[in-house]
Design a protein around this motif. Structure first.
Motif, mmCIF file in Angstrom:
data_model
loop_
_atom_site.group_PDB
_atom_site.id
_atom_site.type_symbol
_atom_site.label_atom_id
_atom_site.label_comp_id
_atom_site.label_asym_id
_atom_site.label_seq_id
_atom_site.Cartn_x
_atom_site.Cartn_y
_atom_site.Cartn_z
ATOM 1 N N GLY B 139 0.817 -1.209 0.000
ATOM 2 C CA GLY B 139 0.000 0.000 0.000
ATOM 3 C C GLY B 139 0.852 1.261 0.000
ATOM 4 N N GLU B 140 1.937 1.238 0.789
ATOM 5 C CA GLU B 140 2.833 2.400 0.839
ATOM 6 C C GLU B 140 3.519 2.617 -0.503
ATOM 7 O OE1 GLU B 140 3.864 1.539 5.545
ATOM 8 O OE2 GLU B 140 5.254 0.949 3.973
ATOM 9 N N ARG B 141 3.899 1.494 -1.131
ATOM 10 C CA ARG B 141 4.533 1.601 -2.447
ATOM 11 C C ARG B 141 3.599 2.256 -3.450
ATOM 12 N NH1 ARG B 141 7.809 -3.835 -4.193
ATOM 13 N NH2 ARG B 141 9.050 -3.928 -2.317
ATOM 14 N N GLN B 142 2.335 1.798 -3.434
ATOM 15 C CA GLN B 142 1.379 2.329 -4.390
ATOM 16 C C GLN B 142 1.210 3.839 -4.198
ATOM 17 O OE1 GLN B 142 0.576 0.825 -6.821
ATOM 18 N NE2 GLN B 142 -1.316 1.547 -7.704
ATOM 19 N N ARG B 143 1.182 4.276 -2.928
ATOM 20 C CA ARG B 143 1.084 5.709 -2.659
ATOM 21 C C ARG B 143 2.349 6.429 -3.106
ATOM 22 N NH1 ARG B 143 0.367 6.749 3.168
ATOM 23 N NH2 ARG B 143 0.402 4.511 3.512
ATOM 24 N N THR B 144 3.499 5.762 -2.988
ATOM 25 C CA THR B 144 4.748 6.382 -3.410
ATOM 26 C C THR B 144 4.768 6.588 -4.921
ATOM 27 O OG1 THR B 144 5.831 5.276 -1.577
ATOM 28 C CG2 THR B 144 7.256 6.192 -3.264
ATOM 29 N N VAL B 145 4.278 5.583 -5.641
ATOM 30 C CA VAL B 145 4.232 5.709 -7.097
ATOM 31 C C VAL B 145 3.264 6.829 -7.489
ATOM 32 C CG1 VAL B 145 3.735 4.516 -9.259
ATOM 33 C CG2 VAL B 145 4.803 3.279 -7.382
ATOM 34 N N LEU B 146 2.142 6.893 -6.766
ATOM 35 C CA LEU B 146 1.186 7.967 -6.997
ATOM 36 C C LEU B 146 1.833 9.328 -6.688
ATOM 37 C CD1 LEU B 146 -1.782 8.365 -7.806
ATOM 38 C CD2 LEU B 146 -2.394 8.187 -5.392
ATOM 39 N N ALA B 147 2.646 9.354 -5.630
ATOM 40 C CA ALA B 147 3.333 10.599 -5.257
ATOM 41 C C ALA B 147 4.260 11.063 -6.376
ATOM 42 C CB ALA B 147 4.131 10.390 -3.968
ATOM 43 N N ARG B 148 4.959 10.118 -7.003
ATOM 44 C CA ARG B 148 5.847 10.490 -8.107
ATOM 45 C C ARG B 148 5.034 11.106 -9.249
ATOM 46 N NH1 ARG B 148 8.562 5.809 -11.405
ATOM 47 N NH2 ARG B 148 6.693 6.080 -12.670
ATOM 48 N N ALA B 149 3.868 10.475 -9.542
ATOM 49 C CA ALA B 149 3.025 10.998 -10.618
ATOM 50 C C ALA B 149 2.512 12.394 -10.262
ATOM 51 C CB ALA B 149 1.858 10.046 -10.882
ATOM 52 N N GLY B 169 -9.238 -2.621 1.846
ATOM 53 C CA GLY B 169 -9.063 -1.344 2.541
ATOM 54 C C GLY B 169 -8.127 -0.417 1.785
ATOM 55 N N HIS B 170 -7.005 -0.981 1.325
ATOM 56 C CA HIS B 170 -6.039 -0.154 0.602
ATOM 57 C C HIS B 170 -6.555 0.243 -0.775
ATOM 58 C CE1 HIS B 170 -3.187 -1.609 3.708
ATOM 59 N NE2 HIS B 170 -2.730 -0.388 3.562
ATOM 60 N N GLN B 171 -7.381 -0.634 -1.386
ATOM 61 C CA GLN B 171 -7.997 -0.252 -2.665
ATOM 62 C C GLN B 171 -8.825 1.008 -2.479
ATOM 63 O OE1 GLN B 171 -10.315 -3.502 -4.185
ATOM 64 N NE2 GLN B 171 -8.539 -4.821 -4.508
ATOM 65 N N GLN B 172 -9.650 0.980 -1.398
ATOM 66 C CA GLN B 172 -10.484 2.152 -1.129
ATOM 67 C C GLN B 172 -9.624 3.372 -0.822
ATOM 68 O OE1 GLN B 172 -13.087 0.776 1.980
ATOM 69 N NE2 GLN B 172 -14.767 0.434 0.539
ATOM 70 N N ASP B 173 -8.585 3.175 0.005
ATOM 71 C CA ASP B 173 -7.706 4.293 0.359
ATOM 72 C C ASP B 173 -7.170 4.983 -0.893
ATOM 73 O OD1 ASP B 173 -8.064 3.826 2.975
ATOM 74 O OD2 ASP B 173 -6.130 2.838 3.325
ATOM 75 N N VAL B 174 -6.625 4.170 -1.804
ATOM 76 C CA VAL B 174 -5.988 4.738 -2.993
ATOM 77 C C VAL B 174 -7.017 5.491 -3.843
ATOM 78 C CG1 VAL B 174 -4.944 4.138 -5.209
ATOM 79 C CG2 VAL B 174 -4.024 3.186 -3.104
ATOM 80 N N LEU B 175 -8.178 4.860 -4.048
ATOM 81 C CA LEU B 175 -9.167 5.488 -4.925
ATOM 82 C C LEU B 175 -9.787 6.737 -4.270
ATOM 83 C CD1 LEU B 175 -10.770 2.283 -6.440
ATOM 84 C CD2 LEU B 175 -9.134 3.840 -7.517
ATOM 85 N N GLU B 176 -10.003 6.668 -2.941
ATOM 86 C CA GLU B 176 -10.494 7.861 -2.233
ATOM 87 C C GLU B 176 -9.485 9.002 -2.356
ATOM 88 O OE1 GLU B 176 -13.279 8.500 -0.910
ATOM 89 O OE2 GLU B 176 -14.254 6.557 -0.635
ATOM 90 N N LEU B 177 -8.202 8.636 -2.227
ATOM 91 C CA LEU B 177 -7.139 9.628 -2.320
ATOM 92 C C LEU B 177 -7.140 10.286 -3.695
ATOM 93 C CD1 LEU B 177 -4.677 10.885 -0.973
ATOM 94 C CD2 LEU B 177 -3.325 8.942 -1.760
ATOM 95 N N VAL B 178 -7.285 9.453 -4.729
ATOM 96 C CA VAL B 178 -7.319 9.997 -6.092
ATOM 97 C C VAL B 178 -8.516 10.949 -6.224
ATOM 98 C CG1 VAL B 178 -7.668 9.417 -8.529
ATOM 99 C CG2 VAL B 178 -6.124 8.035 -7.129
ATOM 100 N N GLU B 179 -9.647 10.534 -5.655
ATOM 101 C CA GLU B 179 -10.853 11.366 -5.741
ATOM 102 C C GLU B 179 -10.641 12.713 -5.028
ATOM 103 O OE1 GLU B 179 -13.477 11.250 -7.416
ATOM 104 O OE2 GLU B 179 -14.560 12.882 -6.424
ATOM 105 N N THR B 180 -10.034 12.656 -3.841
ATOM 106 C CA THR B 180 -9.776 13.886 -3.093
ATOM 107 C C THR B 180 -8.840 14.806 -3.877
ATOM 108 O OG1 THR B 180 -9.922 12.545 -1.112
ATOM 109 C CG2 THR B 180 -9.081 14.765 -0.839
ATOM 110 N N LEU B 181 -7.772 14.217 -4.393
ATOM 111 C CA LEU B 181 -6.795 15.015 -5.137
ATOM 112 C C LEU B 181 -7.421 15.595 -6.394
ATOM 113 C CD1 LEU B 181 -3.810 12.559 -4.738
ATOM 114 C CD2 LEU B 181 -3.952 14.849 -3.755
#
Lengths: 361, 273
Positions: B139-149, B169-181
């Motif tokens: 999950g942290e890696r996925q957020r890191t890759v998103l951070a680079r983008a 849970g992490h699927q929701q986290d990532v997609l919610e984060l994308v939605e917020t951003l």
């Protein structure tokens, strides 16, 4: 005081501290430079004739333009320092720096920890070139012009070119390039073995060439190496950040706006040119291009901004010390330096591997 | 219109992966591209990124400059399986996102480092900057890759299966984060997703890529029907209406009579043995 966080605004929560990038730190550069100085001083002071370090230092300072010191050395000793030991130390620095830099570049460009400067057939091509020149009895030391290094240089470059072209015909992945290099190297090694078999009288000279040496006759070898080192090092160092981008693979590098194939072509050609020049003056010195960059990575981190410059410094220092061992342990005979680099380098590297906590590959 | 894809066709080796894809995505919109395996979802993203040669036209914010670095200042990419560079620190990894802005030979500016630090902070990765990417959890890696983008500061972000290998849970986290951003920064998002329920829940529209074309495109409730899914995925599902969007669950497949008869024979012969 209100900031973005406390007001709950949707702007970026303020991170005032900027990140530190993995650039070369002054302290790291200092350690590398110190290694070079220690190795050079050892290389200049230790030998059959005992000359003290401070006199060597004064003699060198005296040699600098615009400075005059009296080192107190008799003329013969001054000549030993200036004409015999100094060129040899400088050549050791150049060859070690070149092979390490070249290895580090190959490893980064191919994203492969096993890559070394000989990956694309330079060693086999240079070996065949040198073998042909020696068996044709061209390199008899007749005159100032020695065709053996020239033949080795040409052989190495031809091998790399063939590997690169063949690798790109077979697809565009780095794997196809590496496989083409292996095919070319095998073919050329077979040719060389055949020539060697057919000319057993030249066997010893050829083996001696293959095992490598840092031998100088005055300043001609360092002078030959220097321009190749300067030019290729300038190119490779310029591309150090591009090589860090390549670490995420070709596709993602391209998505970040970098042309991975162009970067790879430029740095691999520069590294190959450098390695071919080093091989042509000093033979096939193995292992340096693998262990020095990896030791640097394990000690200082994986970024090419750090690995490339420090590989140059530590590679040079390592080669001077290896040469010192090669010419002193069996003095007056000399050990082939390729034997020394592996004999000392392998245990040292295993020690580094076991003690380092970093994960770099 | 942020991204305008017109009659795009891509041939890889001898396979015609995309025949004629038309898709328009408005600025600030989130479109999920769905489709069966091998439909060419990733290829479509790669075409938008300029990583594969294509016929037709792809317009990104009217960008005329065809150079890679220019494109990378407008479109960022989160690949399905990112290459994790050995030994690279999170800070350096996120700073790679600044490459198209600084140029590949130049050092990062203080501004680049500030942007990267802000992105890390925003994605709760502030404490990880000195860790290696390798050492992070999935999950942290996925957020890191998103951070680079995100550090690329582009208007358009392409996400290729951003939830693969993540737990629910992490699927929701990532997609919610994308939605917020997306709301914060007005990002335009094009994502490929395997999970049809997630595709229905996040994003504005769903586009079905099938047979090398966009077969259907529209609101999730319009597109994600039993018939459409059966036709393009060969799947038997039930679609449950939910206030937050359709929920797609697998249904037991109807067994053809002929096959049922053979299975019955098989069962009796086993019993008699």
């Amino acid at each position: 005081m209100t900031d973005a966080r406390t007001t709950g605004s949707s702007t970026w929560a303020g991170a005032d501290t900027a990140l530190q990038a993995a650039d070369l730190r002054l302290r790291q550069l200092g350690i590398g430079a110190a290694a070079v100085v220690v190795a050079a001083v050892a290389g200049l002071t230790i030998g059959p004739v005992g000359i003290s370090a401070h006199r060597v230092a004064l003699e060198l300072a005296d040699a600098l333009p615009g400075l005059a010191f009296d080192s107190g050395l008799i003329d013969a000793h001054a000549a030993i320092v200036r004409e015999i030991r100094l060129p040899r130390v400088v050549l050791g620095l150049l060859v070690g720096a070149t092979l390490s830099m070249s290895g580090a570049t190959y490893q980064a460009a191919f994203r492969n920890p096993l890559a070394d400067p000989y990956l694309l057939g330079i060693a086999a091509g240079a070996g065949l070139g040198a073998t042909l020149a020696i068996t044709a009895n061209l390199g008899d030391g007749a005159g100032a012009f020695d065709p053996v290094p020239l033949a080795a240089f040409a052989g190495g470059l031809v091998a790399v070119t063939v590997s690169y072209v063949a690798g790109h015909l077979g697809g565009r992945s780095t794997a196809s390039l590496i496989l083409a290099g292996i095919a070319v190297a095998s073919f050329l090694t077979a040719c060389q073995t055949y020539v060697l078999q057919a000319n057993s009288d030249a066997f010893r000279r050829i083996i001696a060439w293959i095992l490598g040496r840092i031998a100088t006759s005055g300043w001609s070898e360092p002078a030959l190496m220097l321009p190749y080192f300067v030019v290729t090092a300038a190119i490779v160092m310029r591309y150090r950040r591009a090589l860090d981008v390549l670490a995420v693979g070709d596709e993602e590098a391209a998505a970040l706006g970098v042309n991975p194939r162009r970067v790879r072509l430029v740095v691999v050609l520069a590294a190959s040119l450098a390695a071919a020049a080093a091989v042509s003056v000093s033979g096939l010195i193995g292992f340096v291009g693998i262990i020095v960059p990896h030791t640097v990575r394990l000690a200082f981190g994986a970024s090419n901004r750090v690995v490339l410059p420090l590989s140059v410094l530590f590679g040079g220092a390592f080669m001077v010390l290896a040469d010192l061992v090669a010419r002193t342990v069996l003095s007056p005979a000399e050990l082939p330096i390729g034997v020394v680099t592996a004999f000392l380098g392998a245990p040292f590297f295993v020690l580094v591997l076991r003690t380092s906590r970093r994960e770099v590959w | 219109m942020a991204v305008r894809i017109q009659s795009v066709a891509v041939q890889l080796d001898s396979t015609q992966v995309l025949r004629s894809v038309d898709l328009n995505v408005a600025a600030g919109e989130w479109v999920n591209v769905i489709g069966p395996n091998g439909a060419g979802k990733t290829t479509l993203l790669r075409a938008v990124l300029g990583l594969v040669p294509f016929r037709g036209s792809i317009d990104i914010n009217g960008l005329r400059d065809r150079r890679r670095s220019a494109r990378a200042r407008h479109v960022a990419y989160v690949p399905q399986t990112p290459v994790i560079p050995p030994g690279m620190l999170v800070a350096d990894y996120v700073l790679l996102g600044r490459t198209p802005h600084r140029g590949v030979f130049a050092a990062e500016t203080a501004g680049d480092r500030r942007i990267a630090a802000e992105v890390l902070e925003r994605l709760d990765l502030g404490g990880f900057s000195e860790r290696t990417v390798q050492s992070l959890s999935g999950g942290e890696r996925q957020r890191t890759v998103l951070a680079r983008a995100l550090a690329q500061q582009t208007e358009v972000v392409l996400l290729d299966e951003p939830t693969t290998a993540l737990d629910l849970g992490h699927q929701q986290d990532v997609l919610e984060l994308v939605e917020t951003l997306r709301r914060e920064r007005g990002l335009t998002v094009i994502a490929t997703l395997h999970d049809l329920t997630l595709a229905a829940r996040y994003g504005d529209r769903v586009a079905v890529l099938s047979g090398g074309r966009i077969a259907q495109c529209g609101r999730p409730a319009e597109v994600l029907t039993v018939e459409t899914i059966a036709q393009h995925f060969g799947a038997h599902v039930r679609v449950i209406d939910d206030p937050e969007g359709p929920v797609i669950v697998p249904a037991s497949a109807p067994v053809p009579e002929f096959e049922a008869a053979e299975l019955a024979v098989l069962a009796t012969s086993k019993e008699s043995r």
